[in-house]
Design a protein around this motif. Structure first.
Motif, PDB file in Angstrom:
ATOM      1  N   LEU A   1       0.840  -1.131  -0.164  1.00 25.85           N
ATOM      2  CA  LEU A   1      -0.068   0.037  -0.082  1.00 25.85           C
ATOM      3  C   LEU A   1       0.914   1.361  -0.094  1.00 25.85           C
ATOM      4  O   LEU A   1       0.339   2.438   0.302  1.00 25.85           O
ATOM      5  CB  LEU A   1      -0.912   0.137   1.379  1.00 25.85           C
ATOM      6  CG  LEU A   1      -1.994  -1.049   1.240  1.00 25.85           C
ATOM      7  CD1 LEU A   1      -2.603  -1.011   2.799  1.00 25.85           C
ATOM      8  CD2 LEU A   1      -3.081  -0.954   0.531  1.00 25.85           C
ATOM      9  N   ALA A   2       2.049   1.105  -0.274  1.00 24.52           N
ATOM     10  CA  ALA A   2       2.884   2.144   0.030  1.00 24.52           C
ATOM     11  C   ALA A   2       2.623   3.377  -1.346  1.00 24.52           C
ATOM     12  O   ALA A   2       2.408   3.047  -2.366  1.00 24.52           O
ATOM     13  CB  ALA A   2       4.512   1.951  -0.393  1.00 24.52           C
ATOM     14  N   MET A   3       2.475   4.505  -0.781  1.00 25.66           N
ATOM     15  CA  MET A   3       2.411   5.638  -1.695  1.00 25.66           C
ATOM     16  C   MET A   3       0.809   5.732  -2.157  1.00 25.66           C
ATOM     17  O   MET A   3       0.543   6.571  -3.228  1.00 25.66           O
ATOM     18  CB  MET A   3       3.157   5.557  -2.801  1.00 25.66           C
ATOM     19  CG  MET A   3       4.496   5.490  -2.643  1.00 25.66           C
ATOM     20  SD  MET A   3       5.398   6.470  -1.462  1.00 25.66           S
ATOM     21  CE  MET A   3       6.957   5.738  -1.248  1.00 25.66           C
ATOM     22  N   VAL A   4      -0.115   4.996  -1.418  1.00 32.36           N
ATOM     23  CA  VAL A   4      -1.591   5.157  -1.989  1.00 32.36           C
ATOM     24  C   VAL A   4      -2.154   6.226  -1.622  1.00 32.36           C
ATOM     25  O   VAL A   4      -3.207   6.712  -1.895  1.00 32.36           O
ATOM     26  CB  VAL A   4      -2.214   3.922  -1.780  1.00 32.36           C
ATOM     27  CG1 VAL A   4      -1.775   2.590  -2.485  1.00 32.36           C
ATOM     28  CG2 VAL A   4      -2.773   3.963  -0.433  1.00 32.36           C
ATOM     29  N   GLY A   5      -1.806   7.054  -0.484  1.00 34.17           N
ATOM     30  CA  GLY A   5      -2.026   7.987  -0.182  1.00 34.17           C
ATOM     31  C   GLY A   5      -3.499   8.041   1.010  1.00 34.17           C
ATOM     32  O   GLY A   5      -3.904   6.977   1.049  1.00 34.17           O
ATOM     33  N   PRO A   6      -3.727   9.109   1.731  1.00 33.29           N
ATOM     34  CA  PRO A   6      -4.801   8.697   2.845  1.00 33.29           C
ATOM     35  C   PRO A   6      -6.180   8.100   2.371  1.00 33.29           C
ATOM     36  O   PRO A   6      -6.640   7.243   2.978  1.00 33.29           O
ATOM     37  CB  PRO A   6      -5.035  10.260   3.311  1.00 33.29           C
ATOM     38  CG  PRO A   6      -3.641  11.211   3.054  1.00 33.29           C
ATOM     39  CD  PRO A   6      -3.150  10.422   1.708  1.00 33.29           C
ATOM     40  N   GLU A   7      -6.600   8.624   0.867  1.00 36.96           N
ATOM     41  CA  GLU A   7      -7.859   8.079   0.499  1.00 36.96           C
ATOM     42  C   GLU A   7      -7.632   6.308  -0.024  1.00 36.96           C
ATOM     43  O   GLU A   7      -8.652   5.804   0.396  1.00 36.96           O
ATOM     44  CB  GLU A   7      -8.221   8.808  -0.735  1.00 36.96           C
ATOM     45  CG  GLU A   7      -8.900  10.126  -0.535  1.00 36.96           C
ATOM     46  CD  GLU A   7      -9.425  10.689  -1.940  1.00 36.96           C
ATOM     47  OE1 GLU A   7     -10.644  10.890  -2.148  1.00 36.96           O
ATOM     48  OE2 GLU A   7      -8.633  11.067  -2.818  1.00 36.96           O
ATOM     49  N   GLY A   8      -6.332   6.255  -0.493  1.00 39.97           N
ATOM     50  CA  GLY A   8      -6.343   4.773  -0.503  1.00 39.97           C
ATOM     51  C   GLY A   8      -6.084   4.116   0.758  1.00 39.97           C
ATOM     52  O   GLY A   8      -6.739   2.892   0.779  1.00 39.97           O
TER      53      GLY A   8
END
Length: 313
Positions: free
Chosen positions: A241-248
């Motif tokens: 999940l690295a770099m998916v951001g808060p929404e991700g």
């Protein structure tokens, strides 16, 4: 740096090796066709419904110890095959040949079932990130035979940084020193399962995709399929999940809750994101064999420079 002619010659050799290996395995091969050519040459062995992945841009250790590459490819085939056998949406190994990597003329390759891919220029990434929870739920039951602990990080990062010490034209020495300091901080928890679990006792370890599964899905008329398990490994789910951001992260947590999985551990996510950025820096070491990486990785290296240096986990 390899020249354009040298890159083309490498592709030609990879295609010829894939076709010859396919014929040796009893496949009909009359029109081998390149589907993709970056880190690997992906070849459709027309008219057989078989696609061959021939990795051509590799970490240094695979040249010195080719058995390490073979072991990782066996893990890739085993995990993808295990998922396919249980009805999960995954591009499966080809049923027409043994589930074993084949080494020929300096290349080690794997054979996959041809799927009917549909163009998807604007995939719904939040939905895909939610689907990662389904993948993690499935992989919880995989016993992990043959999988190393965070093999990509423990291999690519230190090897890449060691190579970059001889390539100041690719990475400024000051940047290299920072990267080496960061790896010294991160490596204890990313190369020792015991240290990781004592540092993050609630995180848990399982089989994970290892390489941004939300970006490695193939759309077909029957739905999306997970693919490209080349970096499959044991690790924490946050690594996918690295770099998916808060929404991700929020989308993943909603799906995880429905499946009875734990939510994302923000401390572990910070560690895996830091390792992911460092892996991008280390990947510059492969630029002599894939010159497009110089420009392709520049924005990621600049992003890494702009983040605070990692000094603790």
């Amino acid at each position: 740096m390899l020249t354009a002619d040298e890159l083309a010659e490498r592709t030609t050799r990879a295609v010829a090796s894939a076709a010859a290996a396919g014929r040796d395995l009893g496949l009909e091969v009359s029109r081998p066709r390149v589907l993709y050519d970056v880190f690997s040459v992906i070849v459709h062995l027309e008219p057989s419904p078989v696609v061959v992945r021939v990795p051509t841009v590799l970490p240094p250790s695979y040249s010195v110890a080719p058995e390490a590459q073979t072991a990782q490819q066996r893990s890739e085939l085993a995990v993808a095959g295990w998922l396919a056998d249980r009805g999960h949406p995954v591009v499966p190994p080809s049923p027409l040949v043994p589930r074993e990597p084949v080494r020929r003329e300096g290349f080690s390759m794997t054979f996959w079932e041809l799927v009917d891919e549909v163009a998807d220029d604007a995939p719904d990434m939040l939905r895909r990130i939610g689907q990662i929870a389904q993948l993690h739920a499935a992989l919880r039951d995989y016993e992990g035979d043959g999988l190393g602990f965070w093999t990509p990080f423990g291999t690519y990062i230190p090897e890449g940084l060691a190579e970059l010490a001889h390539m100041p034209e690719l990475l400024d020495p000051a940047d290299l020193r920072r990267a080496q300091r960061e790896w010294a901080v991160l490596s204890p928890v990313l190369t020792s399962r015991a240290v990781f679990q004592s540092t993050f006792p609630g995180a848990g370890i399982q089989a994970i995709h290892g390489d941004a599964p939300y970006a490695n899905m193939i759309r077909t008329p029957d739905g999306e399929l997970w693919s490209d398990f080349e970096l499959v490994t044991l690790g924490a789910v946050e690594s996918d999940l690295a770099m998916v951001g808060p929404e991700g992260v929020a989308a993943y947590n909603v799906a995880a809750s429905r499946l009875g999985l734990r939510p994302v551990d923000e401390r572990v996510l910070r560690v895996t994101e830091a390792a992911g950025r460092l892996a991008m820096v280390a990947a510059l070491a492969m630029a002599p064999n894939l010159p497009l990486l110089v420009d392709g990785l520049r924005p990621m290296v600049e992003q890494w420079r702009a983040t605070p240096e990692v000094t603790e986990v």
